[in-house]
Design an enzyme around this catalytic site. Structure first.
Site, short mmCIF file in Angstrom:
data_model
loop_
_atom_site.label_atom_id
_atom_site.label_comp_id
_atom_site.label_asym_id
_atom_site.label_seq_id
_atom_site.Cartn_x
_atom_site.Cartn_y
_atom_site.Cartn_z
N LYS A 231 -76.59 67.38 -9.14
CA LYS A 231 -75.85 66.31 -8.46
C LYS A 231 -74.40 66.69 -8.20
O LYS A 231 -73.85 66.33 -7.16
CB LYS A 231 -75.92 65.02 -9.28
CG LYS A 231 -75.15 65.11 -10.57
CD LYS A 231 -75.20 63.81 -11.35
CE LYS A 231 -74.65 64.03 -12.73
NZ LYS A 231 -73.26 63.65 -12.89
N THR A 232 -73.79 67.45 -9.10
CA THR A 232 -72.40 67.84 -8.87
C THR A 232 -72.31 68.74 -7.64
O THR A 232 -71.38 68.63 -6.84
CB THR A 232 -71.81 68.54 -10.10
OG1 THR A 232 -72.08 67.72 -11.24
CG2 THR A 232 -70.32 68.69 -9.98
N ASP B 36 -69.43 59.14 -8.85
CA ASP B 36 -70.36 59.85 -9.72
C ASP B 36 -70.78 58.94 -10.88
O ASP B 36 -70.05 58.02 -11.24
CB ASP B 36 -69.64 61.10 -10.27
CG ASP B 36 -70.59 62.04 -10.97
OD1 ASP B 36 -71.81 61.93 -10.74
OD2 ASP B 36 -70.11 62.88 -11.75
N GLU B 37 -71.92 59.19 -11.48
CA GLU B 37 -72.40 58.43 -12.65
C GLU B 37 -72.33 56.93 -12.40
O GLU B 37 -71.80 56.16 -13.20
CB GLU B 37 -71.56 58.77 -13.89
CG GLU B 37 -71.56 60.23 -14.28
CD GLU B 37 -72.80 60.65 -15.05
OE1 GLU B 37 -73.81 59.93 -15.02
OE2 GLU B 37 -72.76 61.74 -15.66
N GLN C 271 -80.40 57.47 -17.19
CA GLN C 271 -79.37 58.01 -18.08
C GLN C 271 -78.27 56.98 -18.35
O GLN C 271 -77.15 57.33 -18.71
CB GLN C 271 -78.77 59.28 -17.49
CG GLN C 271 -79.76 60.43 -17.48
CD GLN C 271 -79.11 61.73 -17.09
OE1 GLN C 271 -78.31 62.28 -17.84
NE2 GLN C 271 -79.44 62.22 -15.92
#
Length: 670
Positions: A29-30, A215-216, A246
């Site tokens: 994903k990064t 992100d996240e 997650q």
DNA sequence: TCCTTTCGTATTTTT
DNA sequence: TACGAAAGGA
């Protein structure tokens, strides 16, 4: 672009509207975020200063910056915003501070500062319930995260405790204002409220940030989500990356349902699923998939990889936690020699911090170097707090909290009595305590001696303050630390010379970091002053930076929470028992799903091998308890598990074998 | 102000 | 059991 798989490519190329990327563990994903930034700049022609990428931790944002820097060379990436949510909020408040009624150089209160403030407020109001301070602090924080102000909190209060908390909340906010300070939650809340109330300000920021990447995303709370929604507006320049499996931070306000909410809030939302995993063997992924299938899902996804099937997952049953720790130590020694790899290839993950103790002991005995993640953060160390206190007062004389911390440190013979009188005088006159020091009216309430001491201090501080803005500020600060002879104070207050040396090293490191931060800020903006640097510093956890320099061939010990985002060739997941994982409180409160995700996070950290351990008996609060194997073990594919010591008989044999291996290895090494 | 004793409590943690 | 915090004594 050629190194991306079709799904990843799709996520990078889609810029026509809001996009949700459901990125499974280890699915790159990064890479997707960093490449998308490069694509936006180089192909879509969006200027870097119109793009913002937001992460949760400094570590993640540092990594992202680094990786974007490699992709986009030269001046094209200038002005790009890659920062944490809190840092973005800080920037907004800084820019809009006049509108918001803050003086430049405002302070940021961390959790400890906030706790002290709440305690002080309650004592001042003669409230007996001082044991509720933590509860109240927590309530205030959740209210802020949910955008609930003191008034509404009071109306909604369900019980006397909440009513009390709401009242404290109101005076807490007033105090922060008086101190020209904000707390961590305010860094998100205040910009969000500002955007809600002032469409002109919002429009200005919407014009600045034309494309936003988050992100996240499953870790966002309500105020963070609203901030994102407002900033994006109807333009829809938004890519969020997240993984509902997650989500392990619901207990501190994260709303994983924000992922599903996106569908409602942005009807044109496109969803891309990243299911190819580049980290683990397929046996590990099969186990992870099968475990997480036991949770209900909004989005179904199944991880797969081309890394080969790999070894079966080992499940090792031990007699007690002593045997568990010993077994792991022996196992690591044995494997490292057999596989010819490094200590850093191994990680031991656990649910609760206390579980690390025994492991540490056994690793020490066997001379295995290890690194403990977490621990006390750099900023909660006393010496750092002390110096930060001086810096805070220096740039923001209204910060009574910091003032109180440093006024008698080192000893200036200004006692609690004097301070109390000074405080009430300051409150009466509606000025900060620092300001009150110089006022003439003090003659009425204080002895000449006490007054002289206060004068001396405030004059000295004022002089330092002025020099800070005239000359080289770092040099002035170094001189200040010498002036107060902090070194002598440290040596006096430490048990050992070594401890004192370490503390002084931390002080040195703090000053160096301040210098670096200032220099970096001045690169972008030559007018940046010392107060910018100090505020910025409060949001950086320097412990991480510091650790990177040290030699790092060590076994990693970490809680499951802290392991998110990391990966290791060989992972030990210990304490696979009911009441531990899932934790007993979670079982009681019916939060088993989050515990399952926690186990999922742990499993998916492993690249090559995964070892799960449990014990038959464990000491709990001094009592020896017969344990029950974790329900999560039953949810793993039996055919991929290899059990050791499941029958009581062969476990003794196991242990003997472990001992023998270990001692023969020791001989070998000598 | 510092040191000892006692008492209460016992996930996860970033900014 | 084992730790940290708070209270009490020197």
């Amino acid at each position: 672009m050629s190194t991306l798989n079709p799904r990843q490519k799709e996520a990078v190329l889609y810029v026509d509207g809001p996009l949700l990327v459901l990125a499974g563990a280890g699915s790159g994903k990064t890479s997707v975020i960093t490449r998308k930034i490069a694509y936006l700049i180089e192909t879509c022609g969006i200027k870097a200063h119109h793009i913002a990428a937001v992460t949760f931790t400094n570590k993640a944002s540092r990594e992202m910056k680094e990786r974007v820097g490699k992709l986009v060379k030269g001046p094209a990436s200038r002005g790009l915003t890659v920062s944490t949510f809190h840092n973005l909020g800080l920037n907004i408040i800084r820019r809009e501070h006049k509108l918001l009624g803050f003086k430049p150089g405002f302070s940021i209160f961390d959790a400890q500062d906030a706790n002290a403030l709440i305690k002080g407020l309650m004592q001042k109001d003669n409230l007996e319930e001082t044991d509720l301070v933590d509860t109240i602090q927590h309530l205030i924080s959740s209210w802020k995260n949910d955008l609930i102000g003191p008034d509404r909190a009071y109306q909604q209060a369900q019980n006397p405790n909440e009513e009390l908390a709401a009242r404290v909340y109101a005076s807490y906010n007033r105090s922060l204002r008086a101190y020209n300070a904000v707390d961590f939650d305010d860094l998100i809340l205040i910009p969000t409220l500002l955007f809600q109330q002032r469409s002109d300000v919002l429009e200005r920021w919407q014009r600045k940030i034309r494309y936003l990447l988050v992100d996240e995303y499953q870790d966002t709370n309500t105020s963070q989500y609203l901030m994102v929604k407002l900033l994006v507006g109807i333009r829809g320049g938004l890519t969020v990356v997240g993984d509902d499996d997650q989500s392990i931070y619901a207990w501190r306000g994260a709303r994983p349902e924000n992922l599903a909410l996106l569908k409602t809030d942005f009807p044109s939302l496109k969803v891309v699923m990243l299911e190819q995993n580049y980290r683990s063997t397929s046996r590990i992924l099969k186990a992870a998939n099968q475990l997480i299938m036991n949770n209900p899902h909004e989005f179904e996804k199944t991880l797969w990889s081309e890394m080969g099937s790999g070894d079966p997952l080992r499940v090792i049953v031990n007699r007690n936690e002593d045997a568990e720790a010993e077994r792991i130590a022996a196992d690591i020694i044995e494997r490292r020699l057999r596989l010819q790899n490094h200590y850093r290839d191994y990680a031991i993950l656990y649910r609760g911090n206390h579980q690390s103790r025994l492991i540490e002991m056994k690793l020490q005995v066997n001379q295995i170097p290890y690194k403990l993640s977490g621990g006390t953060s750099f900023f909660s160390r006393a010496e750092v707090k002390d110096i930060m206190g001086y810096l805070k007062v220096l740039i923001n004389p209204d910060d009574d909290n910091a003032f109180l911390r440093i006024i008698n440190l080192p000893r200036r013979e200004i006692g609690p009595g004097t301070l109390e009188k000074l405080a009430s005088y300051a409150t009466e006159r509606k000025v900060s305590m620092f300001e009150a020091c110089g006022e003439l009216g003090l003659t009425q309430v204080l002895s000449a001696r006490a007054q002289a001491k206060l004068h001396e201090f405030s004059h000295w501080l004022k002089a330092v303050h002025q020099r800070c803005y005239q000359n080289d500020p770092i040099e002035v600060i170094k001189q200040m630390i010498r002036d107060i002879d902090y070194e002598a104070w440290t040596y006096q207050n430490c048990n050992s010379e070594l401890q004192a040396e370490r503390r002084m090293a931390n002080v040195g490191f703090l000053v160096d970091s301040l210098q670096r931060t200032l220099e970096r800020l001045q690169e972008d903006n030559p007018d940046a002053e010392i107060d910018d640097a100090v505020t910025r510093l409060l949001l950086i956890d320097m412990l991480e930076q510091q650790e990177e320099d040290e030699d790092d061939d060590r076994v990693q010990l970490s809680t499951l929470h802290a392991s998110k985002g990391l990966e290791y060739p060989h992972v030990y997941l210990i304490g696979m028992e009911e009441e531990l994982l899932p934790h007993r409180n979670s079982i009681e409160d019916d939060f088993v799903e989050e515990e399952r995700r926690l186990a999922y996070v742990g499993i998916t950290r492993a690249r090559k091998t995964l070892t799960l351990t449990l014990t038959r008996q464990r000491k709990q609060y001094g009592e020896l308890i017969d344990t029950v194997p974790s329900r999560f073990l039953d949810e793993l594919p039996e055919e991929d598990l290899e059990w050791f010591g499941r029958d009581p008989g062969c476990e003794v044999e196991n242990k003997a074998q472990g001992r023998a291996t270990l001692s023969s290895l020791r001989d070998l090494l000598k």
